[in-house]
Scaffold this motif. Sequence first.
Motif, mmCIF file in Angstrom:
data_model
loop_
_atom_site.group_PDB
_atom_site.id
_atom_site.type_symbol
_atom_site.label_atom_id
_atom_site.label_comp_id
_atom_site.label_asym_id
_atom_site.label_seq_id
_atom_site.Cartn_x
_atom_site.Cartn_y
_atom_site.Cartn_z
ATOM 1 N N TYR A 95 0.764 -1.167 0.218
ATOM 2 C CA TYR A 95 0.059 0.054 -0.119
ATOM 3 C C TYR A 95 0.828 1.333 -0.133
ATOM 4 C CZ TYR A 95 -3.520 -3.180 2.199
ATOM 5 O OH TYR A 95 -4.440 -4.029 2.376
ATOM 6 N N THR A 96 0.289 2.429 -0.517
ATOM 7 C CA THR A 96 0.916 3.652 -0.156
ATOM 8 C C THR A 96 -0.060 4.507 0.665
ATOM 9 O OG1 THR A 96 1.926 3.617 -2.430
ATOM 10 C CG2 THR A 96 1.580 5.781 -1.283
ATOM 11 N N PHE A 97 0.649 4.866 1.584
ATOM 12 C CA PHE A 97 -0.068 5.692 2.659
ATOM 13 C C PHE A 97 0.046 7.320 2.429
ATOM 14 C CE2 PHE A 97 -1.319 2.409 5.896
ATOM 15 C CZ PHE A 97 -0.424 1.395 5.589
ATOM 16 N N GLY A 98 -1.225 7.772 3.195
ATOM 17 C CA GLY A 98 -0.968 9.170 3.322
ATOM 18 C C GLY A 98 -0.151 9.678 4.428
ATOM 19 N N SER A 99 -0.273 10.914 4.754
ATOM 20 C CA SER A 99 0.596 11.373 6.265
ATOM 21 C C SER A 99 -0.261 11.308 7.469
ATOM 22 C CB SER A 99 1.225 12.655 5.670
ATOM 23 O OG SER A 99 1.831 12.688 4.581
ATOM 24 N N THR A 134 8.048 -2.142 15.388
ATOM 25 C CA THR A 134 9.102 -2.212 16.347
ATOM 26 C C THR A 134 9.529 -0.606 16.412
ATOM 27 O OG1 THR A 134 9.623 -4.539 15.882
ATOM 28 C CG2 THR A 134 11.346 -2.884 16.705
ATOM 29 N N GLN A 135 9.690 -0.107 17.575
ATOM 30 C CA GLN A 135 10.032 1.219 17.790
ATOM 31 C C GLN A 135 11.751 1.232 17.866
ATOM 32 O OE1 GLN A 135 8.395 4.887 18.163
ATOM 33 N NE2 GLN A 135 10.534 5.004 17.499
ATOM 34 N N GLU A 189 8.181 7.264 9.779
ATOM 35 C CA GLU A 189 9.031 8.306 10.455
ATOM 36 C C GLU A 189 7.910 9.018 11.206
ATOM 37 O OE1 GLU A 189 11.930 10.237 7.913
ATOM 38 O OE2 GLU A 189 12.829 8.426 7.498
ATOM 39 N N PRO A 190 8.425 9.875 12.322
ATOM 40 C CA PRO A 190 7.424 10.700 13.136
ATOM 41 C C PRO A 190 6.581 11.729 12.091
ATOM 42 C CG PRO A 190 9.550 10.520 14.177
ATOM 43 C CD PRO A 190 9.661 10.032 12.870
ATOM 44 N N GLY A 191 5.290 11.585 12.353
ATOM 45 C CA GLY A 191 4.707 12.746 11.567
ATOM 46 C C GLY A 191 4.221 12.251 10.150
ATOM 47 N N GLU A 192 4.401 11.119 9.847
ATOM 48 C CA GLU A 192 4.298 10.650 8.393
ATOM 49 C C GLU A 192 3.628 9.201 8.324
ATOM 50 O OE1 GLU A 192 5.455 13.986 6.971
ATOM 51 O OE2 GLU A 192 4.769 12.504 5.801
ATOM 52 N N GLY A 193 3.134 8.844 7.192
ATOM 53 C CA GLY A 193 2.805 7.544 7.269
ATOM 54 C C GLY A 193 3.758 6.384 6.778
ATOM 55 N N GLY A 219 12.703 5.345 13.864
ATOM 56 C CA GLY A 219 11.338 5.245 13.352
ATOM 57 C C GLY A 219 10.743 3.912 13.837
ATOM 58 N N ILE A 220 9.369 3.864 13.404
ATOM 59 C CA ILE A 220 8.504 2.413 13.693
ATOM 60 C C ILE A 220 8.724 1.496 12.423
ATOM 61 C CG2 ILE A 220 6.386 1.545 14.418
ATOM 62 C CD1 ILE A 220 5.653 4.075 15.582
#
Lengths: 114, 111
Positions: A103-107, B105-106, B38-42, B85-86
């Motif tokens: 999948y491609t995810f949004g932010s 996993t963080q 990464e923080p704040g992203e998908g 990141g996770i």
Amino acid sequence: DAGITQSPRHKVTETGTPVTLRCHQTENHRYMYWYRQDPGHGLRLIHYSYGVKDTDKGEVSDGYSVSRSKTEDFLLTLESATSSQTSVYFCAIRSGQLANYGYTFGSGTRLTVV
Amino acid sequence: GQQLNQSPQSMFIQEGEDVSMNCTSSSIFNTWLWYKQEPGEGPVLLIALYKAGELTSNGRLTAQFGITRKDSFLNISASIPSDVGIYFCAGGETSGSRLTFGEGTQLTVNP
């Protein structure tokens, strides 16, 4: 860029109010998904869509509804928001023939229900 | 529904160390995918595996599709601060309808 945007990015709302989150894609993909992410639970599927007006429930669908009136938009609605719905919500599109290709995810949308 | 058990839940390492994490399932999957968030992203796709026993690399990352089709491993060599990141594993079935995700996993890398 993947061509998927979510809006709003952040929202604070009061308990009992309706909330709608929007996912917009420019890729013309058939499959779209809504996930919520919570510490200790990873990504959990709320609802998904396999075409215009075709949707199905995921594992945590209670309290949520979705609509897909056109290919590019997939809306997630919390009819009456509760504090347990405070979470980060991610939309995803399936870019390949099968989900196996990823999948491609949004932010994401960070929703806080107070 | 199917569940993926991902471990460890978190890791704190020093820059330069190697990292290993894994996912196991009670069910068979035909595809294993690894994502990084990464923080704040998908989450963003790192590696995809389509064949039991397959070993695939992407730079300093190496992932393997377990021979039983019930597990997968991700290794990161010579970690750097931007590896923070996770990391999520995901399993896909033959029908290809949707993916099942692990809990993540963080990873924290200390300079």
